[in-house]
Design a protein around this motif. Structure first.
Motif, PDB file in Angstrom:
ATOM      1  N   ALA A  54      29.007  36.072  74.711  1.00  0.00           N
ATOM      2  CA  ALA A  54      27.899  36.556  73.885  1.00  0.00           C
ATOM      3  C   ALA A  54      27.848  35.880  72.524  1.00  0.00           C
ATOM      4  O   ALA A  54      26.979  36.193  71.712  1.00  0.00           O
ATOM      5  CB  ALA A  54      28.020  38.071  73.688  1.00  0.00           C
ATOM      6  N   CYS A  55      28.767  34.941  72.272  1.00  0.00           N
ATOM      7  CA  CYS A  55      28.812  34.252  70.976  1.00  0.00           C
ATOM      8  C   CYS A  55      27.547  33.411  70.787  1.00  0.00           C
ATOM      9  O   CYS A  55      27.226  32.564  71.630  1.00  0.00           O
ATOM     10  CB  CYS A  55      30.054  33.364  70.917  1.00  0.00           C
ATOM     11  N   PRO A  56      26.807  33.603  69.700  1.00  0.00           N
ATOM     12  CA  PRO A  56      25.574  32.822  69.494  1.00  0.00           C
ATOM     13  C   PRO A  56      25.799  31.318  69.511  1.00  0.00           C
ATOM     14  O   PRO A  56      24.948  30.557  69.967  1.00  0.00           O
ATOM     15  CB  PRO A  56      25.091  33.301  68.121  1.00  0.00           C
ATOM     16  N   GLN A  57      26.974  30.873  69.035  1.00  0.00           N
ATOM     17  CA  GLN A  57      27.255  29.437  69.010  1.00  0.00           C
ATOM     18  C   GLN A  57      27.359  28.875  70.422  1.00  0.00           C
ATOM     19  O   GLN A  57      26.934  27.749  70.695  1.00  0.00           O
ATOM     20  CB  GLN A  57      28.541  29.177  68.231  1.00  0.00           C
ATOM     21  N   LEU A  58      27.922  29.662  71.348  1.00  0.00           N
ATOM     22  CA  LEU A  58      27.996  29.225  72.743  1.00  0.00           C
ATOM     23  C   LEU A  58      26.595  29.125  73.330  1.00  0.00           C
ATOM     24  O   LEU A  58      26.239  28.121  73.953  1.00  0.00           O
ATOM     25  CB  LEU A  58      28.833  30.208  73.571  1.00  0.00           C
ATOM     26  N   ILE A  59      25.810  30.153  73.139  1.00  0.00           N
ATOM     27  CA  ILE A  59      24.470  30.177  73.721  1.00  0.00           C
ATOM     28  C   ILE A  59      23.642  29.004  73.219  1.00  0.00           C
ATOM     29  O   ILE A  59      22.906  28.352  73.973  1.00  0.00           O
ATOM     30  CB  ILE A  59      23.794  31.528  73.417  1.00  0.00           C
ATOM     31  N   GLY A 118      39.253  26.280  67.220  1.00  0.00           N
ATOM     32  CA  GLY A 118      38.405  27.389  66.796  1.00  0.00           C
ATOM     33  C   GLY A 118      36.935  27.066  66.977  1.00  0.00           C
ATOM     34  O   GLY A 118      36.505  25.935  66.732  1.00  0.00           O
ATOM     35  N   VAL A 119      36.160  28.043  67.417  1.00  0.00           N
ATOM     36  CA  VAL A 119      34.727  27.875  67.626  1.00  0.00           C
ATOM     37  C   VAL A 119      33.924  28.695  66.623  1.00  0.00           C
ATOM     38  O   VAL A 119      32.982  28.199  66.001  1.00  0.00           O
ATOM     39  CB  VAL A 119      34.337  28.270  69.065  1.00  0.00           C
ATOM     40  N   ALA A 120      34.275  29.966  66.451  1.00  0.00           N
ATOM     41  CA  ALA A 120      33.487  30.829  65.572  1.00  0.00           C
ATOM     42  C   ALA A 120      34.320  32.015  65.113  1.00  0.00           C
ATOM     43  O   ALA A 120      35.290  32.410  65.777  1.00  0.00           O
ATOM     44  CB  ALA A 120      32.234  31.326  66.296  1.00  0.00           C
ATOM     45  N   GLU A 121      33.949  32.549  63.967  1.00  0.00           N
ATOM     46  CA  GLU A 121      34.509  33.798  63.469  1.00  0.00           C
ATOM     47  C   GLU A 121      33.360  34.701  63.039  1.00  0.00           C
ATOM     48  O   GLU A 121      32.447  34.246  62.345  1.00  0.00           O
ATOM     49  CB  GLU A 121      35.462  33.559  62.289  1.00  0.00           C
ATOM     50  N   GLU A 157      37.806  30.962  70.473  1.00  0.00           N
ATOM     51  CA  GLU A 157      38.458  29.657  70.531  1.00  0.00           C
ATOM     52  C   GLU A 157      38.155  28.972  71.862  1.00  0.00           C
ATOM     53  O   GLU A 157      38.007  29.628  72.903  1.00  0.00           O
ATOM     54  CB  GLU A 157      39.971  29.795  70.358  1.00  0.00           C
ATOM     55  N   LEU A 158      38.087  27.657  71.803  1.00  0.00           N
ATOM     56  CA  LEU A 158      37.889  26.829  72.991  1.00  0.00           C
ATOM     57  C   LEU A 158      39.237  26.358  73.494  1.00  0.00           C
ATOM     58  O   LEU A 158      40.047  25.840  72.731  1.00  0.00           O
ATOM     59  CB  LEU A 158      37.014  25.620  72.654  1.00  0.00           C
ATOM     60  N   ALA A 188      33.683  16.819  77.642  1.00  0.00           N
ATOM     61  CA  ALA A 188      33.969  16.419  76.263  1.00  0.00           C
ATOM     62  C   ALA A 188      32.743  16.612  75.373  1.00  0.00           C
ATOM     63  O   ALA A 188      32.852  17.038  74.222  1.00  0.00           O
ATOM     64  CB  ALA A 188      34.427  14.969  76.230  1.00  0.00           C
ATOM     65  N   ALA A 189      31.562  16.302  75.906  1.00  0.00           N
ATOM     66  CA  ALA A 189      30.340  16.468  75.125  1.00  0.00           C
ATOM     67  C   ALA A 189      30.082  17.919  74.794  1.00  0.00           C
ATOM     68  O   ALA A 189      29.717  18.279  73.671  1.00  0.00           O
ATOM     69  CB  ALA A 189      29.166  15.859  75.893  1.00  0.00           C
ATOM     70  N   LEU A 190      30.271  18.815  75.792  1.00  0.00           N
ATOM     71  CA  LEU A 190      30.059  20.233  75.553  1.00  0.00           C
ATOM     72  C   LEU A 190      31.118  20.765  74.580  1.00  0.00           C
ATOM     73  O   LEU A 190      30.803  21.564  73.676  1.00  0.00           O
ATOM     74  CB  LEU A 190      30.109  21.027  76.855  1.00  0.00           C
ATOM     75  N   ALA A 191      32.361  20.314  74.730  1.00  0.00           N
ATOM     76  CA  ALA A 191      33.420  20.753  73.798  1.00  0.00           C
ATOM     77  C   ALA A 191      33.074  20.359  72.378  1.00  0.00           C
ATOM     78  O   ALA A 191      33.272  21.144  71.428  1.00  0.00           O
ATOM     79  CB  ALA A 191      34.755  20.144  74.223  1.00  0.00           C
ATOM     80  N   ALA A 192      32.534  19.167  72.189  1.00  0.00           N
ATOM     81  CA  ALA A 192      32.157  18.723  70.841  1.00  0.00           C
ATOM     82  C   ALA A 192      31.037  19.575  70.271  1.00  0.00           C
ATOM     83  O   ALA A 192      31.046  19.927  69.076  1.00  0.00           O
ATOM     84  CB  ALA A 192      31.745  17.254  70.886  1.00  0.00           C
ATOM     85  N   ARG A 193      30.086  19.960  71.098  1.00  0.00           N
ATOM     86  CA  ARG A 193      28.975  20.788  70.626  1.00  0.00           C
ATOM     87  C   ARG A 193      29.470  22.181  70.259  1.00  0.00           C
ATOM     88  O   ARG A 193      29.021  22.791  69.277  1.00  0.00           O
ATOM     89  CB  ARG A 193      27.888  20.872  71.684  1.00  0.00           C
ATOM     90  N   LEU A 194      30.392  22.719  71.057  1.00  0.00           N
ATOM     91  CA  LEU A 194      30.904  24.065  70.809  1.00  0.00           C
ATOM     92  C   LEU A 194      31.721  24.130  69.527  1.00  0.00           C
ATOM     93  O   LEU A 194      31.707  25.153  68.837  1.00  0.00           O
ATOM     94  CB  LEU A 194      31.754  24.522  71.999  1.00  0.00           C
TER      95      LEU A 194
END
Length: 282
Positions: free
Chosen positions: A101-106, A160-163, A258-259, A270-276
């Motif tokens: 549900a993390c907005p950054q993932l969506i 880390g992706v988001a807090e 976290e990713l 790798a591309a998706l990991a960079a975006r996340l």
């Protein structure tokens, strides 16, 4: 020890049945019995009682070693297979319910080419390590900028992706629902929903109804109906269509996502990991 025998042993112990383990593993019941006997002969001790089927003290100790050992073997196999070849452009992303549900993932998900698999938080690192998923997102409570404490299942990259801020979801008529903020100390005697696969873990207060699902809408509906309080990322709590979200003022904690990825992801992963992880917290 033969890993094939260990796999049979863990299956029998988990299912508490020789016949059920045989069906799951595709063996005959006689073969399963032979595997257990061979393992017991190798270790010179009884590992399972037969009626009922249950680990002996020695068997319980072996299980503590067997599960991480077998996961490491699966992780090694998956790592080698990734180097050999992977279907280009197709990614399976595992995520815990709150991480999903993390907005950054969506915002980071491409329109096509990704399968999002929602799993309980504890299963995400193992799914990535074993090669069942290409990437994983896990979440939990942490002090700001502090990493999560993840199980050491395999050599994985963690970023880390988001807090996000936290909030408590109250039913509309709760005495604290009109507050601007709340402290956990104020809720020492409150009843909390027990939702191990989706809720954020707390050691304070009393446990109310237990929810074994992973649907956030159901969890929020239970809290709104007065079955127990729940601590959630503030955006999730405020988006709930029932109940009242009150920000958490103390202790100073955040919801951290976290990713987890295998060493050196390539191509679409790798591309998706960079975006996340673009603009990720420290």
């Amino acid at each position: 020890m033969d890993p094939h025998l260990l796999r049979t042993f863990t299956a029998v112990a988990r299912l508490a049945s020789f016949s059920a383990a045989a069906r799951e593993l595709g063996y005959t019941q006689s073969a399963v019995s032979q595997h257990i006997a061979a393992l017991e002969a190798d270790l010179r001790t009884e590992l399972l009682t037969r009626r009922p089927v249950a680990p002996t003290p020695a068997g319980a100790r072996l299980l503590e070693h067997a599960r991480p050992l077998l996961l490491r073997l699966d992780a090694a196999r998956a790592d080698v297979l990734r180097l050999a070849a992977a279907p280009p452009g197709r990614i399976t992303l595992a995520a815990s319910p709150l991480a999903a549900a993390c907005p950054q993932l969506i915002a980071a998900l491409p329109a096509t080419g990704v399968t999002l698999r929602v799993l309980p938080p504890a299963r995400v690192p193992a799914a990535v390590a074993a090669g069942d998923c290409d990437l994983g997102l896990v979440d939990g409570l942490a002090a700001p900028s502090d990493p999560l404490r993840l199980p050491d299942v395999a050599p994985l990259q963690v970023t880390g992706v988001a807090e996000e801020e936290l909030a408590v979801l109250f039913p509309a008529g709760h005495p604290f629902a009109a507050r601007h903020s709340v402290r956990l100390d104020d809720l020492a005697d409150a009843r909390w929903l027990d939702a191990p696969d989706v809720g954020l873990p707390l050691t304070t207060g009393r446990r109310a109804l237990r929810y074994d699902g992973t649907d956030l809408h159901v969890l929020c509906a239970l809290a709104a109906a007065g079955h127990g309080l729940v601590l959630l990322p503030r955006p999730v709590a405020e988006a709930a269509r029932a109940g009242t979200a009150v920000p958490l003022a103390a202790p100073r904690l955040v919801h951290r996502t976290e990713l987890v990825a295998p060493a050196g992801p390539s191509g679409a992963a790798a591309a998706l990991a960079a975006r996340l992880t673009a603009g990720s917290p420290s």
